[in-house]
Design an enzyme around this catalytic site. Structure first.
Site, PDB file in Angstrom:
ATOM      1  N   LYS A  22       0.847  -1.322   0.253  1.00 51.74           N
ATOM      2  CA  LYS A  22      -0.179  -0.018   0.147  1.00 51.74           C
ATOM      3  C   LYS A  22       0.787   1.042  -0.997  1.00 51.74           C
ATOM      4  CE  LYS A  22      -1.560   1.671   4.157  1.00 51.74           C
ATOM      5  NZ  LYS A  22      -1.889   3.613   3.741  1.00 51.74           N
ATOM      6  N   ASN A  23       2.099   1.786   1.036  1.00 51.05           N
ATOM      7  CA  ASN A  23       2.776   2.545   1.047  1.00 51.05           C
ATOM      8  C   ASN A  23       3.680   2.727  -0.174  1.00 51.05           C
ATOM      9  OD1 ASN A  23       1.413   2.938   2.942  1.00 51.05           O
ATOM     10  ND2 ASN A  23       3.283   2.765   4.487  1.00 51.05           N
ATOM     11  N   CYS A 117      -5.215  13.363  12.737  1.00 49.12           N
ATOM     12  CA  CYS A 117      -5.720  11.487  12.409  1.00 49.12           C
ATOM     13  C   CYS A 117      -5.188  10.743  14.272  1.00 49.12           C
ATOM     14  CB  CYS A 117      -4.895  10.963  11.612  1.00 49.12           C
ATOM     15  SG  CYS A 117      -3.894   9.415  11.796  1.00 49.12           S
ATOM     16  N   ARG A 122      -0.113  14.710  13.166  1.00 48.01           N
ATOM     17  CA  ARG A 122       1.039  14.123  11.666  1.00 48.01           C
ATOM     18  C   ARG A 122       1.015  15.486  10.638  1.00 48.01           C
ATOM     19  NH1 ARG A 122      -1.264   8.170  10.225  1.00 48.01           N
ATOM     20  NH2 ARG A 122       0.742   8.621   8.663  1.00 48.01           N
ATOM     21  N   ASP A 305       4.245   0.708  12.158  1.00 51.32           N
ATOM     22  CA  ASP A 305       3.632  -0.107  11.637  1.00 51.32           C
ATOM     23  C   ASP A 305       3.510  -1.062  11.763  1.00 51.32           C
ATOM     24  OD1 ASP A 305       2.538   1.776  10.762  1.00 51.32           O
ATOM     25  OD2 ASP A 305       3.253   2.097   8.198  1.00 51.32           O
ATOM     26  N   ARG A 397      -8.609  -0.775   4.291  1.00 47.26           N
ATOM     27  CA  ARG A 397      -7.929   0.528   4.180  1.00 47.26           C
ATOM     28  C   ARG A 397      -6.662   0.370   3.337  1.00 47.26           C
ATOM     29  NH1 ARG A 397      -6.291   4.621   7.377  1.00 47.26           N
ATOM     30  NH2 ARG A 397      -5.272   4.573   5.825  1.00 47.26           N
TER      31      ARG A 397
HETATM   32  C1  UD1 Z   1       4.385   6.545   6.807  1.00 46.90           C
HETATM   33  C2  UD1 Z   1       3.625   5.786   6.192  1.00 46.90           C
HETATM   34  C3  UD1 Z   1       2.445   5.333   7.545  1.00 46.90           C
HETATM   35  C4  UD1 Z   1       3.926   4.750   8.730  1.00 46.90           C
HETATM   36  C5  UD1 Z   1       5.057   6.458   8.676  1.00 46.90           C
HETATM   37  C6  UD1 Z   1       5.766   6.164  10.253  1.00 46.90           C
HETATM   38  C7  UD1 Z   1       2.815   6.098   3.898  1.00 46.90           C
HETATM   39  C8  UD1 Z   1       1.587   6.185   2.931  1.00 46.90           C
HETATM   40  N1  UD1 Z   1       2.408   5.960   5.087  1.00 46.90           N
HETATM   41  O1  UD1 Z   1       3.494   8.252   6.511  1.00 46.90           O
HETATM   42  O2  UD1 Z   1       2.006   3.851   7.347  1.00 46.90           O
HETATM   43  O3  UD1 Z   1       3.100   4.736   9.902  1.00 46.90           O
HETATM   44  O4  UD1 Z   1       5.406   6.811   8.025  1.00 46.90           O
HETATM   45  O5  UD1 Z   1       6.621   4.885   9.103  1.00 46.90           O
HETATM   46  O6  UD1 Z   1       3.168   6.226   3.061  1.00 46.90           O
HETATM   47  N2  UD1 Z   1       6.139  14.706  11.080  1.00 46.90           N
HETATM   48  C9  UD1 Z   1       5.990  16.455  11.420  1.00 46.90           C
HETATM   49  N3  UD1 Z   1       6.115  17.210   9.747  1.00 46.90           N
HETATM   50  C10 UD1 Z   1       5.650  16.525   8.534  1.00 46.90           C
HETATM   51  C11 UD1 Z   1       5.233  15.236   8.635  1.00 46.90           C
HETATM   52  C12 UD1 Z   1       4.874  14.178   9.491  1.00 46.90           C
HETATM   53  O7  UD1 Z   1       6.138  16.856  12.206  1.00 46.90           O
HETATM   54  O8  UD1 Z   1       5.225  17.404   7.933  1.00 46.90           O
HETATM   55  C13 UD1 Z   1       5.513  13.408  11.963  1.00 46.90           C
HETATM   56  C14 UD1 Z   1       4.441  12.778  12.200  1.00 46.90           C
HETATM   57  O9  UD1 Z   1       4.067  13.960  12.981  1.00 46.90           O
HETATM   58  C15 UD1 Z   1       5.152  12.443  12.565  1.00 46.90           C
HETATM   59  C16 UD1 Z   1       6.675  11.563  12.411  1.00 46.90           C
HETATM   60  O10 UD1 Z   1       6.848  13.057  11.891  1.00 46.90           O
HETATM   61  O11 UD1 Z   1       5.705  12.173  14.352  1.00 46.90           O
HETATM   62  C17 UD1 Z   1       7.267  10.724  11.088  1.00 46.90           C
HETATM   63  O12 UD1 Z   1       5.648  10.738   9.955  1.00 46.90           O
HETATM   64  P1  UD1 Z   1       6.011  10.438   8.471  1.00 46.90           P
HETATM   65  O13 UD1 Z   1       6.939  10.028   8.083  1.00 46.90           O
HETATM   66  O14 UD1 Z   1       5.597  11.495   7.807  1.00 46.90           O
HETATM   67  O15 UD1 Z   1       4.716   9.787   8.623  1.00 46.90           O
HETATM   68  P2  UD1 Z   1       3.431   9.752   6.935  1.00 46.90           P
HETATM   69  O16 UD1 Z   1       4.708   9.541   5.851  1.00 46.90           O
HETATM   70  O17 UD1 Z   1       2.519  10.228   6.928  1.00 46.90           O
END
Ligand code: UD1
Length: 417
Positions: A22-23, A117, A122, A305, A397
């Site tokens: 999925k990711n 979320c 996030r 995850d 999902r």
């Molecule tokens: C992706 C994965 C999700 C997984 C996560 C962490 C996809 C579609 N989803 O989510 O399944 O759980 O990586 O491995 O690939 N953060 C900020 N600011 C930002 C972006 C992130 O503060 O602009 C923080 C988030 O709140 C979190 C951390 O960074 O605490 C990591 O999040 P991130 O790696 O961005 O997760 P996703 O990419 O949303």
């Protein structure tokens, strides 16, 4: 709303095929926006998040078709509306992945903020900061990110935190920027590498994907390509943990042990015999599972995850385990539901202490997010009696035909409509 009814106690045994990730599928589908030629994808999982993204892309003018082998073709030749509405974005945070490609290809984008979320705040500030460093003018108005850039410019972008979709968004945007972009403290997840491979097949110049420094030299246009989505390492890990918890013996096909070294290590600590095979991975348990401590962190460390599934395993393991969640601040909601099944868990901040109990008892529980749902299913498989898992739309999902695959391995599980 659909529910799952699980009659616990069956040992998982047999063979099952792992689906595409999925990711990896979600960002790669968004990469189709970068080209006026079709992108053909194989091994795309049949999931609700994929359907949601297809609606989103369709609304922008992307033509979607399926070939005779169920390959997906996305043609953004007539992309006319760089707009991602709230109604679709709110159901799937990964929709933010359209922002970078739309801005790079169309020079403008209007994308709803994903909002809160269940597993934590996030935010998307790092996506925005990175695009601004590349010269984009970005305002947030009425809940929408309004982004404009005649042509993005290559830049050095340092990300304070490791963000997976943030890295992917910037990498895609940089493919059509003027000059070279360097992403530092980039995410090293295998899904980032899969996306980079697809972009390279489309004609992008990318180096370093899989390391914490990715360099992208922009080109004027990307072409069409054909790409096969990598196997889902989280689905793989979930089935391995389910088999370990039930004392089972399974073989998973169309996947690879190399994608989940940290998870395999922990399963070995729990007492599993694991064999890496050419086209998959086999697991066999000799006795009851042993407790394992873990701490989540960005790849290649233990994935957040997989934390919930291991908590379910620790609930029935011998000993006491300490689980520390460092990525998301509110990712222990499954603990309360596991307690309803008789688990002994104490939460303090981002740490959970799980004392293994000899037996969980079936009950009705409610899924709160995608991976939490998987942990409840695993707990239901080992609990005595019937467990009903409610709100399984979360599972749909991210897991393709989970109840059919588990039933194929001998689980007594069925969906109630
Ligand atoms: C992706 C994965 C999700 C997984 C996560 C962490 C996809 C579609 N989803 O989510 O399944 O759980 O990586 O491995 O690939 N953060 C900020 N600011 C930002 C972006 C992130 O503060 O602009 C923080 C988030 O709140 C979190 C951390 O960074 O605490 C990591 O999040 P991130 O790696 O961005 O997760 P996703 O990419 O949303």
């Amino acid at each position: 709303m659909d529910k799952l009814l699980i009659q616990g106690g069956a040992r998982l045994e047999g063979e099952v095929r792992i689906s595409g990730a999925k990711n990896a599928a979600l960002p790669i589908m968004c990469a189709a926006l970068l080209s006026a030629e079709p992108l053909r994808l194989a091994n795309v999982p049949h999931l609700r998040d994929v359907t949601t993204l297809l609606s989103l892309l369709g609304g922008m003018g992307v033509a979607v078709s399926l070939d005779e082998k169920l390959g997906l073709e996305l043609d953004a030749g007539n992309l006319h509306s760089p707009f991602a509405p709230y109604d679709l974005v709110k159901t799937m945070r990964a929709s933010i992945l359209v922002l970078g490609p739309l801005l790079a290809r169309c020079g403008e984008a209007r994308v709803s903020l994903p909002g809160g979320c269940a597993i934590g705040q996030r935010p998307v500030d790092l996506h925005i900061k990175g695009l601004q460093a590349m010269g984009a003018e970005i305002n947030v108005e009425h809940g929408y990110i309004i982004a404009r850039a005649k042509r993005l410019k290559g830049a050095r972008v340092f990300s304070d935190l490791v963000t997976v979709t943030g890295t992917e968004n910037l990498m895609m945007a940089a493919c059509l920027a003027d000059g070279t972009t360097l992403i530092e403290n980039a995410a090293r997840e295998p899904e980032v590498v899969d996306l980079a491979n697809c972009l390279k097949a489309m004609g992008a110049n990318i180096e370093g994907a899989g390391s914490d420094k990715i360099s992208i030299e922009g080109v004027n246009a990307l072409a069409g390509a054909t790409h096969r989505i990598m196997p889902d390492r989280i689905e793989t890990g979930t089935f391995l943990v389910a088999a370990a918890a039930t004392g089972g013996s399974v073989r998973l096909r169309n996947t690879s042990a190399h994608l989940l070294a940290a998870v395999v290590d922990k399963l070995r600590e729990a007492g599993a015999n694991i064999t890496a095979e050419e086209d998959g991975i086999a697991l066999a348990m000799d006795g009851p599972p042993l407790s394992v401590n873990l701490r989540t962190a960005p790849y290649p460390a233990f994935p957040t995850d997989m934390q919930a599934q291991f908590m379910a395993l620790d609930c029935v393991a011998r000993g006491t385990a300490v689980l520390t969640e460092t990525i998301f601040e509110n990712r222990f909601m499954h603990a309360l539901e596991l307690q309803r099944l008789g688990a002994d868990i104490e939460i303090s901040g981002n740490t959970a202490v799980v004392k293994g109990v000899p037996q969980l008892e079936g009950a009705t529980v409610m899924a709160t997010d995608l991976r939490a749902s998987a942990s409840l299913v695993i707990a239901g498989l080992v609990a005595k009696g019937d467990t009903v898992v409610e709100r399984i739309y979360h599972l749909d999902r991210g897991y393709e035909c989970i109840e059919e695959k588990l039933a194929q391995l001998g689980a007594r599980i069925k969906r109630i409509h």
